[in-house]
Design a protein around this motif. Structure first.
Motif, mmCIF file in Angstrom:
data_model
loop_
_atom_site.group_PDB
_atom_site.id
_atom_site.type_symbol
_atom_site.label_atom_id
_atom_site.label_comp_id
_atom_site.label_asym_id
_atom_site.label_seq_id
_atom_site.Cartn_x
_atom_site.Cartn_y
_atom_site.Cartn_z
ATOM 1 N N ASP A 191 1.058 18.607 4.909
ATOM 2 C CA ASP A 191 0.222 17.530 4.382
ATOM 3 C C ASP A 191 0.825 17.037 3.067
ATOM 4 N N HIS A 192 1.667 15.998 3.183
ATOM 5 C CA HIS A 192 2.312 15.395 2.034
ATOM 6 C C HIS A 192 3.080 16.413 1.187
ATOM 7 N N GLU A 193 3.662 17.364 1.885
ATOM 8 C CA GLU A 193 4.573 18.317 1.258
ATOM 9 C C GLU A 193 5.875 18.338 2.057
ATOM 10 N N ILE A 194 6.951 18.740 1.388
ATOM 11 C CA ILE A 194 8.283 18.672 2.005
ATOM 12 C C ILE A 194 9.020 19.975 1.748
ATOM 13 N N ASP A 195 9.675 20.476 2.790
ATOM 14 C CA ASP A 195 10.603 21.582 2.647
ATOM 15 C C ASP A 195 12.016 21.013 2.661
ATOM 16 N N ASP A 247 12.190 18.513 5.900
ATOM 17 C CA ASP A 247 11.223 18.842 6.960
ATOM 18 C C ASP A 247 9.817 18.528 6.466
ATOM 19 N N THR A 248 9.110 17.656 7.214
ATOM 20 C CA THR A 248 7.721 17.310 6.870
ATOM 21 C C THR A 248 6.758 17.646 8.002
ATOM 22 N N GLN A 256 13.241 20.441 -8.093
ATOM 23 C CA GLN A 256 12.403 21.591 -8.406
ATOM 24 C C GLN A 256 11.125 21.562 -7.584
ATOM 25 N N LYS A 257 10.555 22.753 -7.351
ATOM 26 C CA LYS A 257 9.280 22.842 -6.625
ATOM 27 C C LYS A 257 8.193 22.070 -7.366
ATOM 28 N N GLY A 258 7.407 21.317 -6.606
ATOM 29 C CA GLY A 258 6.326 20.547 -7.196
ATOM 30 C C GLY A 258 6.723 19.156 -7.641
ATOM 31 N N ASP A 259 8.040 18.839 -7.616
ATOM 32 C CA ASP A 259 8.492 17.506 -8.017
ATOM 33 C C ASP A 259 8.219 16.492 -6.909
ATOM 34 N N LEU A 260 8.044 15.251 -7.305
ATOM 35 C CA LEU A 260 7.942 14.164 -6.348
ATOM 36 C C LEU A 260 9.279 14.025 -5.629
ATOM 37 N N PHE A 261 9.223 13.873 -4.313
ATOM 38 C CA PHE A 261 10.451 13.743 -3.531
ATOM 39 C C PHE A 261 11.232 12.513 -3.985
ATOM 40 N N SER A 262 12.556 12.658 -4.145
ATOM 41 C CA SER A 262 13.390 11.541 -4.603
ATOM 42 C C SER A 262 14.809 11.722 -4.078
ATOM 43 N N THR A 263 15.300 10.715 -3.349
ATOM 44 C CA THR A 263 16.687 10.780 -2.882
ATOM 45 C C THR A 263 17.669 10.584 -4.038
ATOM 46 N N ASP A 264 17.235 9.903 -5.096
ATOM 47 C CA ASP A 264 18.098 9.762 -6.275
ATOM 48 C C ASP A 264 18.408 11.120 -6.886
ATOM 49 N N GLN A 296 0.874 -1.177 0.000
ATOM 50 C CA GLN A 296 0.000 0.000 0.000
ATOM 51 C C GLN A 296 0.912 1.228 0.000
ATOM 52 N N THR A 297 0.941 1.928 -1.109
ATOM 53 C CA THR A 297 1.912 3.025 -1.245
ATOM 54 C C THR A 297 1.540 4.246 -0.407
ATOM 55 N N GLY A 298 0.255 4.504 -0.219
ATOM 56 C CA GLY A 298 -0.146 5.749 0.432
ATOM 57 C C GLY A 298 0.035 6.937 -0.500
ATOM 58 N N LYS A 299 -0.257 8.125 -0.001
ATOM 59 C CA LYS A 299 -0.145 9.327 -0.830
ATOM 60 C C LYS A 299 1.309 9.732 -1.006
ATOM 61 N N PRO A 300 1.688 10.181 -2.197
ATOM 62 C CA PRO A 300 3.066 10.657 -2.402
ATOM 63 C C PRO A 300 3.266 12.050 -1.813
ATOM 64 N N SER A 301 4.515 12.404 -1.540
ATOM 65 C CA SER A 301 4.869 13.717 -1.009
ATOM 66 C C SER A 301 5.676 14.488 -2.052
ATOM 67 N N PHE A 302 5.369 15.788 -2.142
ATOM 68 C CA PHE A 302 5.999 16.623 -3.164
ATOM 69 C C PHE A 302 6.796 17.747 -2.511
ATOM 70 N N VAL A 303 7.778 18.264 -3.261
ATOM 71 C CA VAL A 303 8.631 19.342 -2.763
ATOM 72 C C VAL A 303 7.852 20.659 -2.770
ATOM 73 N N ARG A 304 7.787 21.304 -1.589
ATOM 74 C CA ARG A 304 7.080 22.578 -1.500
ATOM 75 C C ARG A 304 8.038 23.753 -1.661
#
Length: 398
Positions: free
Chosen positions: A144-148, A139-140, A100-108, A67-75
């Motif tokens: 709500d599923h956004e990341i700084d 920072d989360t 970039q802002k709005g991108d899906l968070f990715s450590t890669d 169950q993936t859950g909701k993805p988090s995006f860069v704010r």
């Protein structure tokens, strides 16, 4: 020590994979790895579970439920650094960031960004910089599923000589001071030869063996320039150009710092390869029971005019018995003769078109000139063949 060769059955067994014994520890490890992969790609609330099902006697399958859950995006993306020079360079390349802002968070993408910034700084004078100085804070809290995301660059830290205090200092930008080219023989010394030193505005050449090289070919191959910032790309480019000349068996480029100065001395260490070579070969032939002999002699000079010009002269010939088209169809001993010289000249530049701007940056520029004469005498004809060719060998980038 003799090693027994494998039998046919053993080779088949080696080609397969052994059956995997079911292990709860490996099942849990796989579940954790799947969860970590999802977290590294922005799915922080994922749930991974596994179940074991018996499918046959002593056989089972493992089913993973995800169950993936909701993805988090860069704010927001913030940059933190205490070095104004570093900050200037980062501002100039922000638009090409992998984050970039709005991108899906990715450590890669974070790893790619660290590599991108590191390469950019190392190509602009920061000789000692490496990607370990770059860090990310995520920072989360309360989002709500956004990341700084905060990206920071640490200053260079070292222990003070007078105390145990750790002192920070900005990263230095280094200019190229001198370019010293040391040409050595593969032998430890050359008896009776005095080293020849040539200094110019671009490079200093110290030739420790009697083989001569034009200053032009070294100057064109070494793209590192004095009074410019150190560049990792130019150092690698110089290494490739020197290696592809075919004049040196070993190429090494090192950099030395000058005390209390932001200067580097570039040391280009070259070990010469053999410039002249002669090879002889003789082979027997058998064509439908008709025997013959052929041979060749090749002479190679890899530095003909001291500018990396490769000169190759080949002399090839052969004798062969050939069946005659007569009533008795008997062959005459060595009734077929063929011989002739062949000349190859390889120039390490685009001769006649080397001034074209788009071709100047090519690493392995070559111009090839070939001339050959061939004499053939057979029972049914005699002829001379002549060949003359000229062309450019162009190696484009990938």
């Amino acid at each position: 020590l003799k090693v027994r060769s494998l039998t046919f059955g053993e080779r088949i067994r080696e080609a397969g994979e052994p059956p995997v014994v079911i292990s709860n520890q490996l099942r849990n490890k796989s579940s954790n790895q799947i969860s970590i992969l999802l977290i590294n790609n922005g799915f922080f609330d994922n749930i991974v579970s596994d179940s074991l099902h018996i499918v046959a006697d002593r056989q089972a399958e493992v089913i993973y439920s995800i169950q993936t859950g909701k993805p988090s995006f860069v704010r927001n993306i913030n940059y933190k650094f205490n070095d104004s020079v570093i900050g200037f360079y980062l501002d100039s390349i922000k638009s090409n960031s992998f984050i970039q802002k709005g991108d899906l968070f990715s450590t890669d993408n974070m790893d790619l960004e660290r590599d991108r910034i590191t390469n950019f700084l190392k190509n602009n004078g920061f000789f000692f910089f490496n990607k370990e100085f770059i860090y990310f804070s995520v920072d989360t809290i309360g989002l709500d599923h956004e990341i700084d995301v905060e990206m920071g660059i640490q200053n260079y830290k070292h222990k003070s000589i007078s105390s145990d205090i750790v002192v920070e200092r900005p990263h230095k930008q280094f200019l190229i001071n001198n370019i010293n080219v040391n040409i050595n023989s593969d032998e430890k010394y050359v008896k009776g030869f005095l080293s020849d030193t040539l200094k110019s505005n671009t490079i200093n050449v110290i030739n420790n063996q009697p083989i001569k090289y034009q200053n032009r070919i070294l100057r064109n191959a070494i793209t590192i320039k004095r009074n410019t910032y150190y560049s990792k790309n130019l150092a690698e480019d110089s290494y490739k150009r020197l290696s592809t000349l075919g004049l040196f068996s070993s190429v090494g480029i090192t950099f030395d710092t000058i005390s209390n100065k932001s200067l580097l001395n570039a040391n280009v260490n070259l070990i010469t390869a053999k410039t002249q070579n002669i090879t002889l070969s003789v082979d027997g032939t058998n064509n439908e029971g008709q025997f013959g002999v052929e041979g060749s002699m090749n002479y190679l000079h890899a530095n003909l005019f001291h500018g990396g010009e490769r000169f190759k002269l080949s002399l090839k010939g052969g004798l062969e018995s050939q069946l005659l088209v007569t009533n008795n169809d008997e062959s005459s001993l060595f009734n077929t003769i063929e011989f002739g010289p062949e000349l190859h000249v390889l120039i390490p530049k685009y001769f006649l078109i080397n001034k074209i701007q788009k071709l100047k940056n090519h690493i392995n520029a070559r111009t090839e000139i070939t001339a050959a004469v061939n004499f053939q005498k057979r029972p049914d004809f005699t002829r001379w063949n002549q060949e003359l060719s000229f062309g450019w060998l162009i190696h484009e980038k990938k």
